[in-house]
Structure formats: C-alpha cells, structure tokens
Design a protein around this motif. Structure first.
Motif, PDB file in Angstrom:
ATOM      1  N   VAL A   1       2.144   9.995  -8.545  1.00 36.73           N
ATOM      2  CA  VAL A   1       2.516  10.364  -7.189  1.00 36.73           C
ATOM      3  C   VAL A   1       1.540  11.428  -6.694  1.00 36.73           C
ATOM      4  O   VAL A   1       1.324  12.428  -7.385  1.00 36.73           O
ATOM      5  CB  VAL A   1       3.967  10.908  -7.130  1.00 36.73           C
ATOM      6  N   ILE A   2       0.967  11.217  -5.518  1.00 37.15           N
ATOM      7  CA  ILE A   2       0.043  12.198  -4.942  1.00 37.15           C
ATOM      8  C   ILE A   2       0.777  12.948  -3.835  1.00 37.15           C
ATOM      9  O   ILE A   2       1.070  12.374  -2.786  1.00 37.15           O
ATOM     10  CB  ILE A   2      -1.221  11.524  -4.365  1.00 37.15           C
ATOM     11  N   GLY A   3       1.093  14.199  -4.089  1.00 32.10           N
ATOM     12  CA  GLY A   3       1.784  14.999  -3.082  1.00 32.10           C
ATOM     13  C   GLY A   3       3.225  15.285  -3.484  1.00 32.10           C
ATOM     14  O   GLY A   3       4.021  14.371  -3.660  1.00 32.10           O
ATOM     15  N   ALA A   4       3.563  16.585  -3.667  1.00 36.40           N
ATOM     16  CA  ALA A   4       4.925  16.967  -4.063  1.00 36.40           C
ATOM     17  C   ALA A   4       5.652  17.566  -2.864  1.00 36.40           C
ATOM     18  O   ALA A   4       6.106  18.702  -2.886  1.00 36.40           O
ATOM     19  CB  ALA A   4       4.885  17.952  -5.232  1.00 36.40           C
TER      20      ALA A   4
ATOM     21  N   PHE B   1       0.052  20.601 -10.603  1.00 37.55           N
ATOM     22  CA  PHE B   1       0.087  21.376  -9.369  1.00 37.55           C
ATOM     23  C   PHE B   1      -1.192  22.195  -9.208  1.00 37.55           C
ATOM     24  O   PHE B   1      -1.731  22.712 -10.177  1.00 37.55           O
ATOM     25  CB  PHE B   1       1.309  22.305  -9.338  1.00 37.55           C
ATOM     26  N   GLY B   2      -1.646  22.307  -7.981  1.00 37.94           N
ATOM     27  CA  GLY B   2      -2.906  22.987  -7.716  1.00 37.94           C
ATOM     28  C   GLY B   2      -4.096  22.073  -7.909  1.00 37.94           C
ATOM     29  O   GLY B   2      -5.239  22.499  -7.854  1.00 37.94           O
ATOM     30  N   GLU B   3      -3.817  20.788  -8.166  1.00 36.38           N
ATOM     31  CA  GLU B   3      -4.918  19.839  -8.337  1.00 36.38           C
ATOM     32  C   GLU B   3      -4.956  18.879  -7.152  1.00 36.38           C
ATOM     33  O   GLU B   3      -4.046  18.084  -6.960  1.00 36.38           O
ATOM     34  CB  GLU B   3      -4.715  19.012  -9.624  1.00 36.38           C
ATOM     35  N   ALA B   4      -5.997  18.963  -6.371  1.00 35.41           N
ATOM     36  CA  ALA B   4      -6.136  18.043  -5.238  1.00 35.41           C
ATOM     37  C   ALA B   4      -6.753  16.742  -5.753  1.00 35.41           C
ATOM     38  O   ALA B   4      -7.715  16.761  -6.516  1.00 35.41           O
ATOM     39  CB  ALA B   4      -7.027  18.666  -4.172  1.00 35.41           C
ATOM     40  N   VAL B   5      -6.164  15.627  -5.345  1.00 35.02           N
ATOM     41  CA  VAL B   5      -6.718  14.333  -5.758  1.00 35.02           C
ATOM     42  C   VAL B   5      -7.955  14.046  -4.919  1.00 35.02           C
ATOM     43  O   VAL B   5      -7.932  14.189  -3.692  1.00 35.02           O
ATOM     44  CB  VAL B   5      -5.670  13.220  -5.595  1.00 35.02           C
ATOM     45  N   VAL B   6      -9.045  13.675  -5.569  1.00 36.37           N
ATOM     46  CA  VAL B   6     -10.295  13.476  -4.842  1.00 36.37           C
ATOM     47  C   VAL B   6     -10.669  11.994  -4.730  1.00 36.37           C
ATOM     48  O   VAL B   6     -11.472  11.621  -3.898  1.00 36.37           O
ATOM     49  CB  VAL B   6     -11.457  14.258  -5.493  1.00 36.37           C
ATOM     50  N   LYS B   7     -10.077  11.160  -5.585  1.00 37.92           N
ATOM     51  CA  LYS B   7     -10.523   9.771  -5.566  1.00 37.92           C
ATOM     52  C   LYS B   7      -9.485   8.849  -6.201  1.00 37.92           C
ATOM     53  O   LYS B   7      -8.846   9.210  -7.182  1.00 37.92           O
ATOM     54  CB  LYS B   7     -11.846   9.669  -6.364  1.00 37.92           C
ATOM     55  N   ILE B   8      -9.326   7.677  -5.603  1.00 41.19           N
ATOM     56  CA  ILE B   8      -8.511   6.633  -6.218  1.00 41.19           C
ATOM     57  C   ILE B   8      -9.451   5.501  -6.613  1.00 41.19           C
ATOM     58  O   ILE B   8     -10.154   4.949  -5.768  1.00 41.19           O
ATOM     59  CB  ILE B   8      -7.463   6.088  -5.228  1.00 41.19           C
TER      60      ILE B   8
ATOM     61  N   VAL C   1      -6.463   7.562 -10.963  1.00 43.60           N
ATOM     62  CA  VAL C   1      -6.551   8.587  -9.920  1.00 43.60           C
ATOM     63  C   VAL C   1      -7.309   9.776 -10.489  1.00 43.60           C
ATOM     64  O   VAL C   1      -7.056  10.175 -11.628  1.00 43.60           O
ATOM     65  CB  VAL C   1      -5.125   9.017  -9.483  1.00 43.60           C
ATOM     66  N   TYR C   2      -8.241  10.320  -9.699  1.00 44.10           N
ATOM     67  CA  TYR C   2      -9.001  11.464 -10.194  1.00 44.10           C
ATOM     68  C   TYR C   2      -8.712  12.706  -9.349  1.00 44.10           C
ATOM     69  O   TYR C   2      -8.753  12.657  -8.116  1.00 44.10           O
ATOM     70  CB  TYR C   2     -10.506  11.182 -10.132  1.00 44.10           C
ATOM     71  N   SER C   3      -8.438  13.801 -10.039  1.00 40.64           N
ATOM     72  CA  SER C   3      -8.383  15.091  -9.347  1.00 40.64           C
ATOM     73  C   SER C   3      -9.650  15.833  -9.727  1.00 40.64           C
ATOM     74  O   SER C   3     -10.464  15.329 -10.493  1.00 40.64           O
ATOM     75  CB  SER C   3      -7.168  15.891  -9.800  1.00 40.64           C
ATOM     76  N   ASN C   4      -9.788  17.043  -9.221  1.00 39.73           N
ATOM     77  CA  ASN C   4     -10.960  17.827  -9.575  1.00 39.73           C
ATOM     78  C   ASN C   4     -10.924  18.234 -11.046  1.00 39.73           C
ATOM     79  O   ASN C   4     -11.869  18.802 -11.554  1.00 39.73           O
ATOM     80  CB  ASN C   4     -11.072  19.053  -8.650  1.00 39.73           C
ATOM     81  N   GLN C   5      -9.799  17.947 -11.733  1.00 42.86           N
ATOM     82  CA  GLN C   5      -9.730  18.326 -13.135  1.00 42.86           C
ATOM     83  C   GLN C   5      -9.558  17.151 -14.081  1.00 42.86           C
ATOM     84  O   GLN C   5      -9.218  17.334 -15.243  1.00 42.86           O
ATOM     85  CB  GLN C   5      -8.586  19.322 -13.353  1.00 42.86           C
ATOM     86  N   GLY C   6      -9.725  15.926 -13.617  1.00 39.35           N
ATOM     87  CA  GLY C   6      -9.641  14.806 -14.535  1.00 39.35           C
ATOM     88  C   GLY C   6      -8.865  13.638 -13.967  1.00 39.35           C
ATOM     89  O   GLY C   6      -8.371  13.689 -12.846  1.00 39.35           O
ATOM     90  N   GLY C   7      -8.735  12.585 -14.752  1.00 38.19           N
ATOM     91  CA  GLY C   7      -8.131  11.355 -14.265  1.00 38.19           C
ATOM     92  C   GLY C   7      -6.731  11.127 -14.791  1.00 38.19           C
ATOM     93  O   GLY C   7      -6.291  11.768 -15.742  1.00 38.19           O
ATOM     94  N   ALA C   8      -6.006  10.200 -14.160  1.00 35.50           N
ATOM     95  CA  ALA C   8      -4.695   9.772 -14.626  1.00 35.50           C
ATOM     96  C   ALA C   8      -4.543   8.296 -14.282  1.00 35.50           C
ATOM     97  O   ALA C   8      -4.630   7.925 -13.114  1.00 35.50           O
ATOM     98  CB  ALA C   8      -3.590  10.589 -13.949  1.00 35.50           C
TER      99      ALA C   8
ATOM    100  N   THR D   1      -8.233   6.249   3.149  1.00 33.77           N
ATOM    101  CA  THR D   1      -9.401   5.681   3.827  1.00 33.77           C
ATOM    102  C   THR D   1     -10.553   5.506   2.836  1.00 33.77           C
ATOM    103  O   THR D   1     -11.190   4.456   2.783  1.00 33.77           O
ATOM    104  CB  THR D   1      -9.838   6.596   4.983  1.00 33.77           C
ATOM    105  N   ASP D   2     -10.785   6.550   2.038  1.00 36.04           N
ATOM    106  CA  ASP D   2     -11.867   6.493   1.055  1.00 36.04           C
ATOM    107  C   ASP D   2     -11.657   5.348   0.061  1.00 36.04           C
ATOM    108  O   ASP D   2     -12.612   4.781  -0.465  1.00 36.04           O
ATOM    109  CB  ASP D   2     -11.973   7.818   0.288  1.00 36.04           C
ATOM    110  N   ALA D   3     -10.388   5.044  -0.204  1.00 35.54           N
ATOM    111  CA  ALA D   3     -10.093   3.977  -1.172  1.00 35.54           C
ATOM    112  C   ALA D   3     -10.047   2.599  -0.495  1.00 35.54           C
ATOM    113  O   ALA D   3      -9.654   1.625  -1.108  1.00 35.54           O
ATOM    114  CB  ALA D   3      -8.762   4.270  -1.865  1.00 35.54           C
TER     115      ALA D   3
END
Lengths: 817, 115
Positions: A13-16, A83-90, A97-104, A253-255
């Motif tokens: 889930v992206i966004g709490a 938390f505190g991790e913005a998702v940068v790419k799907i 899903v990738y955040s600035n700290q890794g993938g899931a 949009t990016d995805a």
C-alpha cells in the motif's frame, strides 16, 4: 507468536492516509490472514485523522489525540511499516515497488497517495514562511507562527483556508483571509450564508478580503507581506496557501497507468493494471474526484471487499459539508444553485444570525444551506438523499423535523424525530439506528460508541448529535464528558479540579498536585495560575497567595509591555478624579519620564513605559496623593464606569456616579476567574455603556435594573437581565453575591459571559433568587475581601521591599574589564 | 576582584531570589536572568527570549523550565533550549551556590562580551 495462516500474497500500500487506513481496518476484519501487508508513507508517521488537524491548530486537541493507528495497531496486524519512505517507482513488469530505501515485491498494489495542495504561481511562493495546509508539518508551522501579535495571511476562503484562519486566530495571531471569489466557501454556500460566515469571522478579529487576487508574496528570504492585484498590501509573518488540492498522481503517471485528472478506476477501485488498485483523493471515477471523507470511506469498504475476494461496487453518494470552527454553525448539502423550475424556501432571523435556505424542484428537496442553526441538517440531508416527497409537509418543511407533528420545545425533539436510518455521522455513514443498537449493547460512553460505530470519530462535528442520541436512549444515565483537562500536567478538567479541591480540603498547590496526580513536578504556566486562583477563592483565610504562580502582570502589579516596561494605572473611583490627583499623576509622569499618558476606556489614566525598578517609587508617589492600584492588570475587579447621573444630567433618574463609586469601593481588590468590568448608567440612554459589561446597572425611576454576561471584546454581546431591585443597598448585595457565585464556580480565565453560557442564566437566577443563599454568598465575599482588599502598591512600595525590584547585582563594570 | 584564584563572582545570596523565581544581573551586554527553582537549583540564562525579546526573568518557573511572559515560549533552564514546537536557544552561564551565596562565572560573561 500467533499461528501463521497461509497468506494469499504480498499486498503493498502506498500512502498511510485515512482512506487506506480504513481500507486496512475492513480488510483485517473480513480477511485477517489473507495478506502480508507492506505500508509505505512519505510522512514519517502512520495514519492520523487529518480532518482533526484544525482542532490541533486551534489548540483544542493535541496530535496524540488524533492518531488513528498507533504502532501497537500496526504491530498487532503484522503490517510492515515503511514510514518516511517516499515511493519513487513502480516496476509493473516485475511487480516491485521502489522507495528511496529499497524495493518491495507485490502481488497486489494499492495506490493511496491522496492529493497535493495547489501552489499558485506567484512571485515569492518559495519564500520561507509560505506553507500549505495538508499535514502535521504544515500545522506545526502555523502553530509556531500564530503567536499573539503575529500576522498571518491565508490565501483561499474555502473550507481548509477558513479552518486554518480560525485556528491561527484562536492562538492570537492577527489573520487576513484573501479570497478570489465574491463570497466565502462559494462551492458550499450561497451568498447570504457566505455573508453571515464572513461577519462571524470578522467578529473573531479575522479580516476577510473577497474579490482579492494575489499578485505577489513579498519578502527577502522570509515572507513579509502579500500584495494583491488591487494594490492592497497585508503584512504577514506567515502565508498559508489553501486554494485547493489536486490528486497526487505522479507515481501512477510515471508507471503509465491511465490517468486523467486523477488515476482512473472502475467501480471495484481497479486501475488500468488489474494488479493495481487505487482509492482516495488520488482517484477519478466516472469523471468525479473525491475530497470529502465519506465517499473515501465507501471506497475503502469496496476495495477491502475486493481484496478479500468478495464482490462489491462503489457508488458515489451525496455528501454534506460542515465547517469545523468552534462556534460557527454551518451546514450545506446537495445542490443549491438556482435554476429554471427550482424554488426556494428561505428563513431568516437576523437577530440570531440564522439563515436557512431550501432548494426545491417539484416535490423533492434538492439542496439545503443553513447557517447559525444547523440542528436539523441531518434530517434535511436524509430527505435530499432519499428523494422524499415533501409535498405533504412543504408548509412546515423549513422548521425541521420537530415541527412535523409534535412539540418542538424539547431540544432533543429534533433528534428524537429522526428515523432509525437517518444519517448522524456523515463521514463514516453511521445512521441513528446503528448508534442506538450500540448503546443498547452496552456502549454507554461517547468513547465506547465511537469505538463500536465510528460515529463522530472523524471530523467530530456530529459529536453533539451522537450525545443527543445517547441522551435519548440512556435517559438520566447519560452524562456528557465535554470537559477537557486543565493542561497537559493533568487528566482532570477545571470543574473536576475545583470540586476535588473542596471535597479533599486541599489547601496548597503541592497538595493539589500530589493528591490529584499531577504528571509534572512543578506544573506549568497554564495550571499554576489557575490553581493559585482556585485555592485563594476557596480558602481565603487559610491559603497564602503564591506570587510565583502569578502571571507577570499580577506578580508585578502592572501590565508588562512588549519592550519589558510597565504601565501604571491608579484607581479613579467611578471614573471621578480631582485636580489634586491629576497634579500628582502629572508630577509622577514628569518625574519618571513616562513616555505616554493615555486615557483608558475604563475612565482612568494610564502611565505607559515605566521601568520596573521605578515601579515602587512611582507607586509611593501616587499613594501619597491618596491613590491606590487600579488593578488594570488583574483577573479581578477592574473598573466601574459611570455616567454623571441625577447629580448633573437632566435625564438621570438615580445617582449613578455615586452607586458606581460605592460598588467600586465594595468590590476592588477581589480576585476573579477573569477580569470583571462594571458599568452604571443613570437612565436607559445608557451613556456608561453598562449593557455590554460583565455586570451592568441601568437606573430607572423605580430602581435599578441589573443585567449580566455582556461582552465587548473578541465577542460582542449584550447583557441579559438578572433582576431588578429597588434600593442601592440591594443592588450592591446582589452584585457582590453574583460575583461571589462567579468566583466559586467558574473556570479560570472564563469571563462572566462564558461562564453564564455554560451554567445557564436560569441556574444563576435561581441561586440569586433565594435570599438565604444570596446572603451567604455576599457574606463569603466580604470574608474574602477582609484578606484581599488591600493596596498591593503600598505593600511593595515599602522601603524594605524596594530592593527586590532592582537588579540583584550590577556587573556592568566588571564584565567590561 | 580580590584574590584572583578563580573567576567566580559573588552576585548575592540564594535567599535574595524567591523560590521558583528569578532576579536579573546587569551586565554591559544586557541582563542575565538568574533563576532559583523550587528545589533550590540555580541557573543563569540571557534575560531575553529569542522570539520577541521577552524578559525571561519575569516568566513562571516550573520544574527546571521557564515560560516567557510575552508569548509563552517554554525554555529548559538547564540547556536554554526552547521546548515543544518552538525552536530557539538562550545562552546559559555557569553558576553555582556555595555557603548560601550565588557565584556566577565571570570568565564566561567576559567571553560573551568579546563575542
């Protein structure tokens, strides 16, 4: 450890936010073990009730009180919190899903990125001090900026902008709202209701500038002012942009998902990629966007069902709007635009500031706008939603449900008349029947009802309605618990503290803190002055005033000014002075280089700009001329304003000047929960403006009309009649007894009008009507006066006390070596 | 100063400051507020709130904190740091009590002048 059931897969889930939070609640209820959930949130925290940021801003709630899901909740449901991790790419091809700290990796993905505030592209938009109103960081920035004396400009007079403005104004900032359109909240209100709203806000000291287009935000590095197209300039320490929101769709949009204004979803909340879902403010469904919480919660229900393998479909429904500004009653629902074939029913009560407008087409109610009295809002809303045929009760429709056959005097009648399916909580879609069922199942407190039904747990504006349903269902067994604690040092409310001080015979601040379980060692600047007042009011003979628990003005018996100097106001009984007193004041002003001598609104003279070390000397001089402290700095008796009355005035019916002087000599020196100002007018022409004072006396031929609970400050309010008496002696006893009633019962810092509004004028009248009770109050007032009616200036001006007003040491020379 | 074996300056008796209160010491660079807590701890800070210059010595002292009288910012007396949502720092100075006398470190004050 709990036994691990087989999981269907990874749900990311992206966004709490509130929508995804509600979705997870439903999902964990229906299919607790179906998914391994990973939750990303750009904000460094979990789900809190964003709708309640306004009460946090205004200081009525703390952040902790609006947390929806705490760490314990996430842990209990096995949520991996990022938390505190913005998702940068799907990465849709590999489902990661990738955040600035890794993938899931995900099997199913939910996008709940919400919305982003619009920033209007004007020069200066990037200056420091320009904020939006979206999250806790914004709120904290406004809290920090909204100091008394600070100036703030809010751009945008919609729901959010006005809540931001009211919140900052409540904290003492001077706030201006710039609104592009001709009236406030034009999407929810018609011009008449917009006008009433503007008047209410202006009464709170908020400046409203409609038809205002922002040209530039001015300042070097930090914002300093806002310039409008018409040339107006408003100074600003902070600018809040609240001009609107747009769906936050960048990641989608990016995805290469299908995105128009929002992320396109079908009625199962599925995006153009079957493995990816979206909900909340970021989605677009059938050409609609969603900003209010009720449809978002419907989406959450649908998506949770979809993810649990059930069949569900989202259908947008009508929503109603309320403004969350304490003291402003506003409601709008449905469609209230004018149009061919549409008719209006309008009700106005200008005196009470009430406005109601119903828009009707054929036999159906289409829309409702209400201002000032919104008690029937839920009923009208259900008539709109259900498309009720109103032809049978059109004549009385505007008077609401209580008038549809039955008595309307009972304030609960409107709620009692609601059918079980009537919606009470718009945010969470909770109907009256569900609340009653929960109460009958044992939820007898507001918190329990909230926990079981979610009613009033989001924006909170229906709390009063929920309490009314509880009162109806529980009868005598229901007590509201609307008393907030004194401060963060304690759980107890002001009323409880007062009661416990008396019940426990607590006679010192340490005793109160110990016995009532204070959480801090020495209290704080909020509770200490309150406790000091309660103790000295309840135990005048035993308690010793704690000077160190007094705010600086009361500790130093003078008003501190912004530059650290003080103002000195000698008492002028009833506003009457003499040449000798005026000479002494003039001499003192000369001798101590007083920069400004000003006549006050309370009929006396203010010497402004006196240095602290000069205070005892100037007091001694004024004492020598027969003057005492005017207590212009105290939560206590300030002034008794008078007119010249029958002594000089051809209209005067009684000696109002004389009565004013007697009253001031009786009452001076008394400490009260908040300041007390009196006025005595010699005839109903009311030159002493007695009817906007805390207590007003208007003389008539046959005696004295005593009225109370006026206000002429942040709020303006006429006094309400207390009683009429024939003699001066009676007038003085009634007034002193009334002040004692106030001293014994009110909450610290509540002016008389607030206290009377709380306890009800009828209760006050009943207390005063009983002669024995009145006499007892009067006697207790006199006992207190034996202790407290003494001139503090004389005490501190004494030779052995003066040293304490100077510096402890002067190292000017030593430090300069 | 006589003696000269250290730089501590005697500025007055502990009893000269009310419990949970403060007094000021004048210096060439403005006033220093000397606080006495309810537990007789003593702290010295600049008598100037970084927000709007309020005299901290006139604030209500609670625990080891003081609330500025002008706009209610709260500062730790130990660190000089603003508490809660406010951000700001007030300079602190070494101070101690010996035999009921309050001693302020003159060297630190002097350094403040030089700075």
């Amino acid at each position: 450890m709990m036994p691990q059931a087989p999981k269907a897969g990874n749900l990311v889930v992206i966004g709490a936010g509130m929508a995804s939070g509600r979705m997870l609640e439903h999902l964990f209820e229906t299919a607790p073990d179906a998914w391994n959930v990973t939750l990303f949130n750009a904000e460094p925290r979990g789900n809190y009730n964003r709708l309640m940021l306004s009460p946090v801003l205004s200081g009525e709630k703390t952040y902790e009180q609006i947390v929806t899901h705490d760490a314990g909740w996430y842990a209990a449901h096995g949520v991996d919190c990022r938390f505190g991790e913005a998702v940068v790419k799907i990465d849709r091809a590999n489902r990661v899903v990738y955040s600035n700290q890794g993938g899931a990796p995900y099997d199913k993905l939910v996008i709940a990125t919400g919305s982003a505030p619009f920033i209007i592209p004007v020069p200066g938009k990037d200056l420091k001090g320009v904020v939006t109103y979206r999250d806790l960081e914004d709120t904290n920035a406004m809290i920090a900026a909204a100091r008394p004396g600070a100036t703030a400009v809010v751009i945008g007079g919609g729901l959010l902008g006005l809540e931001a403005a009211a919140g900052m104004a409540a904290r003492g900032a001077s706030v201006t709202v710039i609104h592009l359109m001709g009236h406030l909240m034009e999407r929810q209100l018609d011009p008449s209701a917009g006008y009433l709203l503007q008047k209410d806000l202006e009464r709170r000291g908020i400046t409203v500038h409609c038809h205002g287009a922002t040209k530039a935000i001015l300042g070097k590095t930090h914002v300093e002012a806002v310039l409008l197209e018409d040339g107006t300039v408003y100074p600003a320490d902070l600018v809040c942009m609240a001009v609107g929101i747009r769906p936050e769709t960048r990641i989608a949009t990016d995805a290469h998902l299908e995105v128009e204004r929002g992320i396109l979803v079908n009625d199962r909340m599925q995006t153009s990629d079957p493995a990816i879902f979206a909900l909340g403010e970021c989605v677009q469904f059938e050409n609609q966007l969603f900003g209010l919480v009720a449809p978002l919660y419907d989406q959450a229900k649908v998506l949770a069902a979809t993810l649990a393998g059930q069949v569900a479909a989202f259908r947008p429904v009508q929503t109603a709007t309320r403004l969350k500004v304490t003291g402003v009653e506003l409601f709008s629902a449905g469609d209230f635009a004018e149009g061919p074939g549409r008719e209006d029913i309008v009700f106005r009560d200008p005196g009470r500031g009430v406005y109601k407008r119903l828009v009707i087409e054929g036999d159906r109610l289409l829309g409702a706008v209400m201002y000032g009295d919104t008690a029937d809002g839920a009923w009208f809303f259900s008539q709109i939603k259900d498309g009720t045929d109103i032809s049978g009760h059109r004549d009385t429709l505007i008077f609401g449900p209580a008038f549809q056959g039955g008595s309307q005097a009972d304030p609960l009648a409107a709620v009692a008349a609601l059918p079980p399916e009537a919606e009470i909580c718009g945010c969470n879609g909770v109907c009256k029947g569900k609340i009653i069922a929960a109460i009958q199942d044992g939820a007898v407190t507001l918190d329990a009802v909230r926990a079981q039904t979610k009613a009033s747990s989001s924006c909170g504006t229906c709390t009063g309605l929920v309490e009314q349903v509880m009162a109806l269902t529980l009868g005598e067994g229901f007590r509201t618990n609307a008393n907030p604690p004194v401060c963060q040092c304690t759980q107890h409310s002001h009323d409880d503290v007062r009661r416990l001080i008396r019940a426990g015979g607590l006679k010192s601040i340490p005793a109160v803190m110990q016995e009532l379980g204070w959480k801090t060692a020495g209290g704080c600047a909020t509770c200490r002055p309150a406790l000091n007042y309660y103790l000295l009011a309840d135990w005048p003979l035993e308690y010793r005033d704690d000077r160190q628990s007094r705010f600086v003005n009361e500790r130093n018996h003078a008003n501190i000014q912004k530059d650290g100097t003080y103002s000195v106001v000698p008492r002028m009984w009833g506003g009457v002075t003499t040449p000798a007193e005026l000479r002494a004041i003039a001499d003192a002003a000369d001798r101590y280089n007083v920069p400004m001598v000003k006549v006050t609104g309370g009929q006396r003279i203010d010497l402004l700009g006196v240095k602290k070390e000069d205070l005892p000397a100037i007091w001694a001089d004024l004492n020598a001329a027969g003057m005492v402290s005017g207590h212009a700095y105290s939560k206590g008796l300030r002034t008794v304003k008078t007119c010249v009355g029958s002594e000089f005035c051809r209209f005067g019916t009684q000696d109002s000047t004389g009565l004013g002087i007697k009253l001031e000599k009786l009452l001076w020196g008394s400490w009260t929960p908040a300041k007390v100002k009196l006025g005595v007018s010699g005839c109903p022409r009311n030159c002493a403006e007695a009817t906007c004072k805390d207590i007003g006396v208007v003389c008539v031929d046959s005696g004295f009309e005593i009225s109370v609970a006026g206000a002429a400050g942040m709020e303006v309010k006429q006094t309400e009649p207390l009683c009429k008496v024939a003699t001066e002696t009676e007038a003085m006893e009634v007034i002193a007894a009334f002040i004692q009633l106030y001293r014994e019962n009110a909450r610290y810092l509540h002016r008389i009008y607030k206290w009377v509004a709380k306890v009800g004028l009828d209760w006050v009248r009943a207390q005063m009507a009983d002669p024995a009770n009145r006499k007892a109050l009067y006697d207790r007032f006199l006992v207190s006066q034996q202790v407290y009616q003494s001139d503090p200036w004389a005490e501190h001006a004494a030779a052995d006390q003066r040293g304490k007003w100077a510096a402890l040491a002067d190292l000017t020379l030593e430090a300069a070596e | 100063m006589s003696g000269g074996f250290d730089s501590w300056i005697d500025i007055g008796a502990l009893e000269d400051i009310p419990s949970a209160g403060a007094r000021v010491v004048k210096t060439a660079q403005g006033c220093v507020a000397v606080f006495r807590t309810a537990n007789d701890q003593v702290f010295a800070l600049d008598d100037r709130c970084p927000h709007k210059g309020g005299p901290l010595s006139e604030g209500i002292v609670h625990g080891t904190a003081v609330t500025c009288p002008l706009h209610a910012w709260v500062f730790s007396l130990e660190t000089g740091q603003a508490q809660g949502a406010d951000a700001g720092t007030v300079a602190t100075y070494p101070v101690r009590v010996a035999d009921g006398r309050i001693l302020l470190d003159g060297r630190r004050l002097a350094r403040r002048v030089a700075a």
